[in-house]
Design a protein around this motif. Sequence first.
Motif, mmCIF file in Angstrom:
data_model
loop_
_atom_site.group_PDB
_atom_site.id
_atom_site.type_symbol
_atom_site.label_atom_id
_atom_site.label_comp_id
_atom_site.label_asym_id
_atom_site.label_seq_id
_atom_site.Cartn_x
_atom_site.Cartn_y
_atom_site.Cartn_z
ATOM 1 N N GLU A 183 0.809 -1.210 0.000
ATOM 2 C CA GLU A 183 0.000 0.000 0.000
ATOM 3 C C GLU A 183 0.851 1.273 0.000
ATOM 4 N N PHE A 184 2.164 1.143 0.262
ATOM 5 C CA PHE A 184 3.005 2.332 0.377
ATOM 6 C C PHE A 184 4.249 2.275 -0.499
ATOM 7 N N LEU A 185 4.616 1.096 -0.927
ATOM 8 C CA LEU A 185 5.817 0.933 -1.744
ATOM 9 C C LEU A 185 5.440 0.325 -3.089
ATOM 10 N N PRO A 186 6.229 0.564 -4.126
ATOM 11 C CA PRO A 186 5.999 -0.138 -5.392
ATOM 12 C C PRO A 186 6.151 -1.647 -5.216
ATOM 13 N N GLN A 187 5.831 -2.370 -6.264
ATOM 14 C CA GLN A 187 5.745 -3.823 -6.154
ATOM 15 C C GLN A 187 7.075 -4.463 -5.763
ATOM 16 N N ILE A 188 8.159 -4.120 -6.451
ATOM 17 C CA ILE A 188 9.446 -4.750 -6.165
ATOM 18 C C ILE A 188 9.981 -4.345 -4.784
ATOM 19 N N PRO A 189 10.003 -3.056 -4.417
ATOM 20 C CA PRO A 189 10.458 -2.711 -3.059
ATOM 21 C C PRO A 189 9.613 -3.344 -1.957
ATOM 22 N N SER A 190 8.293 -3.454 -2.166
ATOM 23 C CA SER A 190 7.464 -4.100 -1.145
ATOM 24 C C SER A 190 7.826 -5.570 -0.999
ATOM 25 N N LEU A 191 8.153 -6.221 -2.115
ATOM 26 C CA LEU A 191 8.595 -7.620 -2.049
ATOM 27 C C LEU A 191 9.936 -7.726 -1.331
ATOM 28 N N ILE A 192 10.852 -6.812 -1.631
ATOM 29 C CA ILE A 192 12.157 -6.818 -0.957
ATOM 30 C C ILE A 192 11.981 -6.619 0.546
ATOM 31 N N SER A 193 11.117 -5.683 0.925
ATOM 32 C CA SER A 193 10.894 -5.408 2.343
ATOM 33 C C SER A 193 10.320 -6.623 3.062
ATOM 34 N N SER A 194 9.322 -7.271 2.471
ATOM 35 C CA SER A 194 8.682 -8.409 3.127
ATOM 36 C C SER A 194 9.588 -9.632 3.166
ATOM 37 N N VAL A 195 10.375 -9.866 2.108
ATOM 38 C CA VAL A 195 11.313 -10.997 2.117
ATOM 39 C C VAL A 195 12.412 -10.767 3.150
ATOM 40 N N LEU A 196 12.923 -9.540 3.229
ATOM 41 C CA LEU A 196 13.926 -9.221 4.236
ATOM 42 C C LEU A 196 13.371 -9.430 5.636
ATOM 43 N N ILE A 251 14.894 0.229 4.471
ATOM 44 C CA ILE A 251 15.873 -0.398 3.587
ATOM 45 C C ILE A 251 15.309 -0.520 2.169
ATOM 46 N N ALA A 252 14.049 -0.972 2.054
ATOM 47 C CA ALA A 252 13.446 -1.123 0.731
ATOM 48 C C ALA A 252 13.276 0.225 0.038
ATOM 49 N N HIS A 253 12.900 1.248 0.801
ATOM 50 C CA HIS A 253 12.760 2.585 0.215
ATOM 51 C C HIS A 253 14.116 3.112 -0.249
ATOM 52 N N GLY A 254 15.163 2.903 0.550
ATOM 53 C CA GLY A 254 16.496 3.333 0.134
ATOM 54 C C GLY A 254 16.971 2.604 -1.113
ATOM 55 N N TRP A 255 16.695 1.297 -1.186
ATOM 56 C CA TRP A 255 17.051 0.552 -2.390
ATOM 57 C C TRP A 255 16.316 1.092 -3.609
ATOM 58 N N HIS A 256 15.038 1.442 -3.442
ATOM 59 C CA HIS A 256 14.243 1.958 -4.553
ATOM 60 C C HIS A 256 14.815 3.285 -5.060
ATOM 61 N N LEU A 257 15.234 4.157 -4.132
ATOM 62 C CA LEU A 257 15.824 5.431 -4.544
ATOM 63 C C LEU A 257 17.136 5.215 -5.297
ATOM 64 N N LEU A 258 17.968 4.306 -4.804
ATOM 65 C CA LEU A 258 19.222 4.019 -5.506
ATOM 66 C C LEU A 258 18.982 3.411 -6.883
ATOM 67 N N TYR A 259 17.994 2.543 -6.971
ATOM 68 C CA TYR A 259 17.677 1.915 -8.260
ATOM 69 C C TYR A 259 17.208 2.949 -9.274
ATOM 70 N N GLN A 260 16.330 3.862 -8.825
ATOM 71 C CA GLN A 260 15.844 4.900 -9.719
ATOM 72 C C GLN A 260 16.984 5.825 -10.159
ATOM 73 N N LYS A 261 17.853 6.170 -9.225
ATOM 74 C CA LYS A 261 18.974 7.050 -9.555
ATOM 75 C C LYS A 261 19.923 6.384 -10.536
ATOM 76 N N GLU A 262 20.193 5.094 -10.329
ATOM 77 C CA GLU A 262 21.120 4.359 -11.197
ATOM 78 C C GLU A 262 20.517 4.190 -12.593
ATOM 79 N N ARG A 263 19.197 3.924 -12.627
ATOM 80 C CA ARG A 263 18.548 3.733 -13.933
ATOM 81 C C ARG A 263 18.466 5.028 -14.707
#
Length: 363
Positions: free
Chosen positions: A75-88, A351-363
């Motif tokens: 409900e608050f994160l995109p699909q991939i970051p939410s999956l990363i957060s829940s798996v972590l 952690i998932a939000h930080g990963w999402h920001l880095l991914y967007q910046k890198e892309r």
Amino acid sequence: MSIQDFSNALATPLPIKSNIVSISYEESHKSYRPLCVLTFRINYWFHELNPFGYHLINTILHTAVCLLYHRFCCEFLPQIPSLISSVLFAVHPIHSEAVTGVVGRAELLSSIFFLLALRTYIRSRRQKGPNDYKALLRCLLFAGLAMLSKEQGITVVAVCATYDIFLVQKTTPAPLVPDRAPRGKIKGPTPTWRKDLVLRLLVMTMGTALLLAARMKLMGTKLPVFNKFDNPASTESWPTRHLTHNYLVSLNAWLLLFPSDLCCDWTMGTVPLVTSYFDLRFIPTVLFYAVISILVWKIYKSDFKTSKRLVLGVSLCVFPFIPASNLLYPVGFVIAERVLYLPSMGFCILIAHGWHLLYQKER
């Protein structure tokens, strides 16, 4: 003694003169968790002291928490970051004690009702129009069930209030209390969101006060007394007590970030006391509070979508941990990894939000 003999001993009625201590006495640990005890009784009814059933139920409850947490993150994160957060969250090593230890069932049950209360409150806020008081009452009901599973479950109310206040102020920059109109001029109508916010917080505050009053009625007004072996710093004077307890907060944060050295019993001398400001362990304490201050500043300055994620992450890290932090009152342990089960939810979101920001910046 065999398991059957031990079971018969448990079933034998206690004599009138026993060593049972009332929950209102100082010698009691003041824990009142009837829902958790009920699940233990159900386990015992089915298979008595066979440990397999107890561990199986803990694993099932952890799975339920992970599924609820994943839906919450979606409900608050995109699909991939939410999956990363829940798996972590599902595989984080800090959960070893809470899931594999039978006593950790209190954390698992409390987390289920905690997430249900938080989702109920947040979803009620998305509806336009007047307050949904039925949803607020459902939220308080889940908060009460979380508290009856473990005491820190009541902190969900603080997370809900923080989320509401920060995001209402973010979307509507007008002040909570309207400015006074100049003399001789009629002040315009008060925006409806202010009234709704005050009423929501009033209902939540009154409901929480009633729950805490009932809890205090059961446990009494005196806090439990723990010995020096359970929590050595609690018997020390200033500044040793305060320096040590604040260092323990940063040490808990380090265990979330780098869980390489885990221990089932952090008592006695496992963590030496911090007796001076010149102790090198005072540095991580300062760094920890600096990071929290930076995150709060980011919440204030960032856009609405980022603020929403940071508010949830920081509040989920902070509020559920405060009752076990030794900062408000002493607890019966130095560090207990099981109490990080709920705060790790906020950590995984960050952690998932930080990963999402880095991914967007890198892309």
